[in-house]
Enzyme design. Structure first.
Site, PDB file in Angstrom:
ATOM      1  N   ASN A 109      48.918  25.700 -29.373  1.00  0.00           N
ATOM      2  CA  ASN A 109      47.740  25.087 -28.756  1.00  0.00           C
ATOM      3  C   ASN A 109      47.362  25.768 -27.441  1.00  0.00           C
ATOM      4  OD1 ASN A 109      47.968  23.358 -30.887  1.00  0.00           O
ATOM      5  ND2 ASN A 109      48.393  21.523 -29.692  1.00  0.00           N
ATOM      6  N   THR A 154      -2.710  33.590 -20.857  1.00  0.00           N
ATOM      7  CA  THR A 154      -2.212  32.222 -21.028  1.00  0.00           C
ATOM      8  C   THR A 154      -2.794  31.735 -22.347  1.00  0.00           C
ATOM      9  OG1 THR A 154      -4.077  31.173 -19.875  1.00  0.00           O
ATOM     10  CG2 THR A 154      -2.172  31.800 -18.530  1.00  0.00           C
ATOM     11  N   HIS A 155      -2.007  30.989 -23.110  1.00  0.00           N
ATOM     12  CA  HIS A 155      -2.423  30.532 -24.452  1.00  0.00           C
ATOM     13  C   HIS A 155      -2.757  31.722 -25.357  1.00  0.00           C
ATOM     14  CE1 HIS A 155      -2.788  26.471 -22.709  1.00  0.00           C
ATOM     15  NE2 HIS A 155      -3.397  27.079 -21.695  1.00  0.00           N
ATOM     16  N   SER A 276       8.088  51.721 -44.610  1.00  0.00           N
ATOM     17  CA  SER A 276       7.911  50.874 -45.785  1.00  0.00           C
ATOM     18  C   SER A 276       8.253  51.674 -47.036  1.00  0.00           C
ATOM     19  CB  SER A 276       6.462  50.385 -45.861  1.00  0.00           C
ATOM     20  OG  SER A 276       6.163  49.871 -47.140  1.00  0.00           O
ATOM     21  N   ASN A 284       7.286  50.143 -38.664  1.00  0.00           N
ATOM     22  CA  ASN A 284       7.601  48.735 -38.405  1.00  0.00           C
ATOM     23  C   ASN A 284       8.572  48.565 -37.234  1.00  0.00           C
ATOM     24  OD1 ASN A 284       6.066  48.036 -40.678  1.00  0.00           O
ATOM     25  ND2 ASN A 284       7.839  48.320 -42.022  1.00  0.00           N
ATOM     26  N   GLU A 289      11.985  42.772 -34.208  1.00  0.00           N
ATOM     27  CA  GLU A 289      11.868  41.597 -35.077  1.00  0.00           C
ATOM     28  C   GLU A 289      13.239  40.996 -35.365  1.00  0.00           C
ATOM     29  OE1 GLU A 289       7.828  42.926 -37.512  1.00  0.00           O
ATOM     30  OE2 GLU A 289       9.804  43.301 -38.372  1.00  0.00           O
ATOM     31  N   TYR A 316      44.547  18.369 -28.958  1.00  0.00           N
ATOM     32  CA  TYR A 316      44.106  19.378 -29.915  1.00  0.00           C
ATOM     33  C   TYR A 316      43.904  18.751 -31.289  1.00  0.00           C
ATOM     34  CZ  TYR A 316      43.804  23.572 -32.738  1.00  0.00           C
ATOM     35  OH  TYR A 316      43.369  24.533 -33.605  1.00  0.00           O
ATOM     36  N   GLN A 321      39.500  24.778 -34.593  1.00  0.00           N
ATOM     37  CA  GLN A 321      39.554  26.125 -35.164  1.00  0.00           C
ATOM     38  C   GLN A 321      38.141  26.667 -35.387  1.00  0.00           C
ATOM     39  OE1 GLN A 321      42.644  27.079 -38.176  1.00  0.00           O
ATOM     40  NE2 GLN A 321      40.920  27.572 -39.517  1.00  0.00           N
ATOM     41  N   LYS A 324      35.850  29.592 -32.927  1.00  0.00           N
ATOM     42  CA  LYS A 324      35.976  31.041 -32.757  1.00  0.00           C
ATOM     43  C   LYS A 324      34.891  31.860 -33.426  1.00  0.00           C
ATOM     44  CE  LYS A 324      40.927  30.366 -32.587  1.00  0.00           C
ATOM     45  NZ  LYS A 324      40.726  28.926 -32.918  1.00  0.00           N
TER      46      LYS A 324
END
Length: 481
Positions: A109, A154-155, A276, A284, A289, A316, A321, A324
């Site tokens: 532990n 903005t927007h 592509s 691309n 992305e 514990y 487990q 991780k």
């Protein structure tokens, strides 16, 4: 026979072994596990808990295990469940039963908690450094574009013209907060849990301060129950990482938009784009992305761990487990994103002419016309209405404010004079915002200088801490004994 199998009358079911074993992913921490064991056994010798000849045998055995793993001469076994039991089994095979004394005064532990603290503090150091490299790339690019004007939005509607360098410095600001969050969280990572035992400490007269000093920890968990059940330090890392990825995703979104033909503000280097399989003309922005897409998995890792922890009684539990894989995945995701974005920014080209064209074909200088009228004595609210009517008339006539004649301007307000054309010029509009935080060139230069100074402090912080905590620098811990 399991190393813990003394009270059991039959072996565990094969399905249980497969379901509960963590060796498939926690083997990533084998170096940390060996370093922790080297410090632990050195302490056992120093405190007289083990005789020094046995301590030296164990240290030598651990070094041999390390060398064999590095040479690929060993295979981690599912039957031994996790990295800790695998290494202990290798040690016993290497030096005999004396290897079983290594576990005196500790539990898996506190051992696994130590491994994660050792692993994460090193990885966070590298992520801080990679974030600083991206900061520097953005700052360098900003300094090259102190005269490049683009629309500010903005927007996602054109709002006011800004310097491209100013826009990039907004991301430098975000990254600075990310770095500071990680540095603050790092303080709580650099705390020693070893010595807590399973949950209540140990009956052996151990010296936790000695271990903390050997492993370069700045503090020690005071309460052993907390030491073995605490995963706050991982949650903080995941939380800071989620914000960092949010910022990277926003940057990538803009890179994708800016590199489109509709915007054509930038072009990403061919080395960071793909094509592509059917459309020969395509280029691309896949890297940007994918960074944007991978942000979701980092968010998921944060919420996954928070959900695991929300109902756990002390101390514990096997649920932990699950701490991780999300941590490892987040580290890998951040490393990849930051390592790629830095050269992407360094190599991208900027279409200054296209950016300038856009700010001469819109009404982003409308606020400046209102401010101009205010300087002539008109209340801002009235000035706002006057300019709104002027913009509407321009839209109907398919022209822009600077296309109006002075006579046409004065039809909207007799306060407008010949100096209005200079007031509405793009460079004037940008540099008129010469206040702290503004887009004027002078202010952007100040921002660049301030963040270069901040990056210098980050470099100093990394230099002061990294030499102490990099796992390779600790691998000889205990050797003087």
């Amino acid at each position: 026979m399991k190393l813990w199998g003394g009270r059991f009358t039959k072996p565990t079911n094969q399905l249980v072994d497969e379901y509960t074993a963590s060796i498939s992913f926690d083997q990533k921490m084998w170096r940390q596990d060996i370093v922790g064991s080297l410090a632990h056994v050195a302490m056992l010798g120093k405190c007289g808990i083990l005789p020094m000849d046995e301590v030296k045998q164990i240290i030598a055995g651990l070094k041999k295990v390390k060398e064999k793993i590095e040479r690929g001469q060993v295979t981690f076994q599912l039957a031994h469940e996790d990295v800790h039991m695998n290494i202990e089994k290798m040690l016993i095979e290497e030096i005999g039963p004396v290897g079983g004394k290594l576990h005196t005064g500790r539990s898996r532990n506190d051992q696994v908690a130590l491994d994660m603290h050792l692993y994460l503090r090193e990885q966070m150091m590298e992520i801080i450094q990679l974030s600083m490299y991206l900061q520097r790339a953005l700052t360098d690019k900003a300094s090259q574009h102190l005269d490049t004007v683009m629309p500010g939005y903005t927007h996602l509607q054109r709002a006011q013209p800004v310097l491209f360098g100013y826009h990039l410095m907004a991301y430098v600001s975000m990254l600075q907060r990310d770095i500071e969050r990680l540095q603050e969280a790092w303080r709580r990572v650099n705390v020693l849990p070893l010595g807590a035992g399973a949950l209540a400490g140990t009956t052996f007269p151990i010296d936790r301060e000695f271990v903390a000093d050997m492993l370069q920890f700045d503090g020690i968990y005071i309460n052993s129950m907390d030491a073995v059940s605490d995963r706050d330090f991982i949650v903080e890392f995941l939380s800071s990482s989620a914000l960092l990825m949010a910022h990277l995703s926003r940057l990538c979104e803009e890179l994708v938009i800016w590199s489109s033909q509709e915007f054509a503000f930038i072009e990403l280097d061919d080395a960071f784009c793909t094509g592509s399989s059917i459309m020969p003309q395509k280029k691309n922005p896949d890297v940007a992305e994918l960074v944007r897409g991978k942000t979701g998995r980092v968010y998921g890792n944060l919420f996954s761990l928070l959900t695991v922890l929300k109902g756990l009684p002390l101390a514990y539990n096997k649920d932990m487990q699950e701490d991780k894989e999300g941590m490892f995945d987040t580290v890998k995701t951040l490393h990849g994103a930051l390592s790629l974005l830095t050269p992407m920014i360094e190599t991208m080209t900027v279409n200054k002419q296209r950016m300038r064209q856009t700010v001469t074909e819109d009404f982003s200088n409308a606020t400046d016309l209102a401010d101009y009228l205010v300087t002539k004595g008109l209340p801002f609210r009235q000035a706002h209405e006057v300019v709104g009517k002027a913009v509407l008339a321009c839209i109907e006539q398919k022209k822009y404010l600077l296309d109006l004649t002075l006579e046409e301007f004065q039809a909207f307000s007799p306060l407008i004079e010949g100096d209005v054309y200079q007031a509405l010029d793009v460079e004037t509009v940008v540099n008129a915002r010469n206040v702290m935080g503004g887009t004027a060139r002078q202010q952007v230069e100040k921002q660049i200088a301030a963040y270069r100074e901040a990056m210098g402090k980050t470099e100093t912080w990394i230099a002061e801490h990294s030499q102490k905590v990099m796992i390779e620098s600790l691998i000889d811990v205990g050797s003087p004994l």
